[in-house]
Design a protein around this motif. Structure first.
Motif, PDB file in Angstrom:
ATOM      1  N   LEU A  34     -35.362 -26.015   4.465  1.00  0.00           N
ATOM      2  CA  LEU A  34     -35.917 -24.909   4.177  1.00  0.00           C
ATOM      3  C   LEU A  34     -37.202 -24.810   3.482  1.00  0.00           C
ATOM      4  CD1 LEU A  34     -33.743 -22.422   3.705  1.00  0.00           C
ATOM      5  CD2 LEU A  34     -34.814 -22.352   5.856  1.00  0.00           C
ATOM      6  N   GLN A  35     -36.590 -25.621   2.167  1.00  0.00           N
ATOM      7  CA  GLN A  35     -37.756 -25.998   1.637  1.00  0.00           C
ATOM      8  C   GLN A  35     -39.075 -26.627   1.977  1.00  0.00           C
ATOM      9  OE1 GLN A  35     -37.444 -25.199  -1.508  1.00  0.00           O
ATOM     10  NE2 GLN A  35     -35.649 -24.376  -0.761  1.00  0.00           N
ATOM     11  N   THR A  36     -39.152 -27.554   2.545  1.00  0.00           N
ATOM     12  CA  THR A  36     -40.187 -27.914   3.623  1.00  0.00           C
ATOM     13  C   THR A  36     -40.711 -27.428   5.030  1.00  0.00           C
ATOM     14  OG1 THR A  36     -38.386 -29.802   4.460  1.00  0.00           O
ATOM     15  CG2 THR A  36     -39.525 -30.032   2.334  1.00  0.00           C
ATOM     16  N   ALA A  37     -40.534 -26.823   5.339  1.00  0.00           N
ATOM     17  CA  ALA A  37     -40.387 -26.276   6.393  1.00  0.00           C
ATOM     18  C   ALA A  37     -41.699 -25.412   6.897  1.00  0.00           C
ATOM     19  CB  ALA A  37     -39.145 -25.102   6.887  1.00  0.00           C
ATOM     20  N   PRO A  38     -42.293 -25.565   7.776  1.00  0.00           N
ATOM     21  CA  PRO A  38     -43.465 -24.715   7.654  1.00  0.00           C
ATOM     22  C   PRO A  38     -42.971 -23.413   7.453  1.00  0.00           C
ATOM     23  CG  PRO A  38     -43.707 -26.362   9.379  1.00  0.00           C
ATOM     24  CD  PRO A  38     -42.014 -26.352   9.073  1.00  0.00           C
ATOM     25  N   ALA A  39     -44.601 -22.418   7.614  1.00  0.00           N
ATOM     26  CA  ALA A  39     -44.081 -21.234   7.950  1.00  0.00           C
ATOM     27  C   ALA A  39     -43.848 -20.523   8.907  1.00  0.00           C
ATOM     28  CB  ALA A  39     -45.131 -19.995   7.367  1.00  0.00           C
ATOM     29  N   LYS A  43     -40.550 -18.440  10.106  1.00  0.00           N
ATOM     30  CA  LYS A  43     -40.438 -17.120  10.468  1.00  0.00           C
ATOM     31  C   LYS A  43     -39.600 -16.883  12.042  1.00  0.00           C
ATOM     32  CE  LYS A  43     -45.027 -15.552   8.745  1.00  0.00           C
ATOM     33  NZ  LYS A  43     -46.179 -15.083   9.165  1.00  0.00           N
ATOM     34  N   ALA A  44     -39.602 -18.452  12.532  1.00  0.00           N
ATOM     35  CA  ALA A  44     -38.139 -17.804  13.792  1.00  0.00           C
ATOM     36  C   ALA A  44     -37.285 -19.056  12.931  1.00  0.00           C
ATOM     37  CB  ALA A  44     -38.915 -19.758  14.192  1.00  0.00           C
ATOM     38  N   GLN A  45     -37.021 -19.109  11.807  1.00  0.00           N
ATOM     39  CA  GLN A  45     -35.180 -18.982  11.561  1.00  0.00           C
ATOM     40  C   GLN A  45     -35.586 -17.068  11.086  1.00  0.00           C
ATOM     41  OE1 GLN A  45     -33.720 -22.056   8.874  1.00  0.00           O
ATOM     42  NE2 GLN A  45     -35.220 -24.061   9.434  1.00  0.00           N
ATOM     43  N   TRP A  46     -35.919 -16.469  10.884  1.00  0.00           N
ATOM     44  CA  TRP A  46     -36.551 -15.168  10.165  1.00  0.00           C
ATOM     45  C   TRP A  46     -35.420 -14.667  11.392  1.00  0.00           C
ATOM     46  CZ3 TRP A  46     -36.371 -13.701   4.846  1.00  0.00           C
ATOM     47  CH2 TRP A  46     -36.311 -11.919   5.026  1.00  0.00           C
ATOM     48  N   ARG A  59     -44.125 -17.348   0.891  1.00  0.00           N
ATOM     49  CA  ARG A  59     -43.149 -18.714   1.274  1.00  0.00           C
ATOM     50  C   ARG A  59     -42.231 -18.256   0.617  1.00  0.00           C
ATOM     51  NH1 ARG A  59     -42.755 -22.751   3.530  1.00  0.00           N
ATOM     52  NH2 ARG A  59     -41.918 -24.627   2.767  1.00  0.00           N
ATOM     53  N   PRO A  60     -42.147 -18.532  -0.957  1.00  0.00           N
ATOM     54  CA  PRO A  60     -40.544 -18.523  -1.457  1.00  0.00           C
ATOM     55  C   PRO A  60     -39.613 -17.028  -1.529  1.00  0.00           C
ATOM     56  CG  PRO A  60     -42.533 -18.753  -3.137  1.00  0.00           C
ATOM     57  CD  PRO A  60     -42.757 -18.530  -1.875  1.00  0.00           C
ATOM     58  N   TYR A  61     -40.600 -16.440  -1.141  1.00  0.00           N
ATOM     59  CA  TYR A  61     -39.537 -15.183  -0.531  1.00  0.00           C
ATOM     60  C   TYR A  61     -38.662 -15.288   0.524  1.00  0.00           C
ATOM     61  CZ  TYR A  61     -37.566 -10.330   0.891  1.00  0.00           C
ATOM     62  OH  TYR A  61     -36.969  -9.546   1.108  1.00  0.00           O
ATOM     63  N   TYR A  68     -30.241 -17.425   1.265  1.00  0.00           N
ATOM     64  CA  TYR A  68     -28.987 -16.196   0.695  1.00  0.00           C
ATOM     65  C   TYR A  68     -28.301 -16.341   1.709  1.00  0.00           C
ATOM     66  CZ  TYR A  68     -26.161 -12.472  -0.566  1.00  0.00           C
ATOM     67  OH  TYR A  68     -24.850 -11.888  -0.603  1.00  0.00           O
ATOM     68  N   ARG A  69     -29.333 -15.570   3.670  1.00  0.00           N
ATOM     69  CA  ARG A  69     -28.814 -15.634   4.672  1.00  0.00           C
ATOM     70  C   ARG A  69     -27.734 -16.808   5.111  1.00  0.00           C
ATOM     71  NH1 ARG A  69     -26.564 -11.673   7.403  1.00  0.00           N
ATOM     72  NH2 ARG A  69     -27.572 -11.614   9.604  1.00  0.00           N
ATOM     73  N   VAL A  70     -28.426 -17.686   5.314  1.00  0.00           N
ATOM     74  CA  VAL A  70     -27.973 -19.611   5.071  1.00  0.00           C
ATOM     75  C   VAL A  70     -25.628 -19.522   5.371  1.00  0.00           C
ATOM     76  CG1 VAL A  70     -27.671 -21.182   5.565  1.00  0.00           C
ATOM     77  CG2 VAL A  70     -29.844 -20.453   5.924  1.00  0.00           C
TER      78      VAL A  70
END
Length: 169
Positions: A34-39, A43-46, A59-61, A68-70
């Motif tokens: 997650l730390q290096t994933a593009p925006a 959003k796709a993971q969200w 991005r930090p949010y 937390y969700r993972v």
């Protein structure tokens, strides 16, 4: 002559998204990714982990909520008793007032914080207290009153002390 009637059907509710379970052995690698994933990937993971569109936040949010969700999906969320207790505490704080809930509780610096401002070659120190501010041993109800005392002109106290527009204060 009567017209034939059509049976009306209620519009179908949108399908409930299936949220995938996350194996515990994948948690650390997913958090690191997650730390290096593009925006776009965030959003796709969200969408996959929350089953709805991502909010338009920074991005930090997104990274913090996805992290937390993972963990929540891998290890479980809050216990119902904990949720109920938190909700009860929230009710005590705001009395069920939805407007108060939306006001950030941390908009004021914590008691004990020292605000330092140099003006006209003099360093001015203000101490934040629980219900007011202390400057030169005297209590003031607002930072604006202190700024007016220091400068002799009307100032927005939050601006004068460099707090306006900053995140987290």
């Amino acid at each position: 002559m009567t017209r034939p009637t059509r049976a009306t059907q209620a519009p179908a509710a949108p399908p409930t998204p299936v949220i995938p379970a996350i194996p515990r052995d994948q948690v650390l690698s997913r958090l690191a990714a997650l730390q290096t994933a593009p925006a776009a990937e965030l959003k796709a993971q969200w969408r996959a982990l929350f089953g709805k569109e991502p909010p338009p936040f920074n991005r930090p949010y997104l990274v913090s909520r996805l992290s937390y969700r993972v963990q929540e999906l891998a290890y479980g969320g809050l216990k119902p008793e904990t949720r109920a207790r938190l909700e009860a505490l929230g009710e005590q704080l705001d009395g069920g007032n939805v407007v108060l809930r939306r006001i950030r509780a941390d908009s004021r610096p914590l008691p004990g914080t020292r605000l330092i401002r140099e003006h006209a070659g003099v360093q001015h120190v203000v101490t934040v207290r629980a219900d007011d501010f202390e400057y030169e041993g005297r209590p003031y109800q607002s930072l604006s009153a202190i700024a007016r005392h220091i400068t002799g002109t009307r100032w927005n106290g939050w601006t004068f002390f460099g707090l306006k527009g900053r995140q987290g204060v």
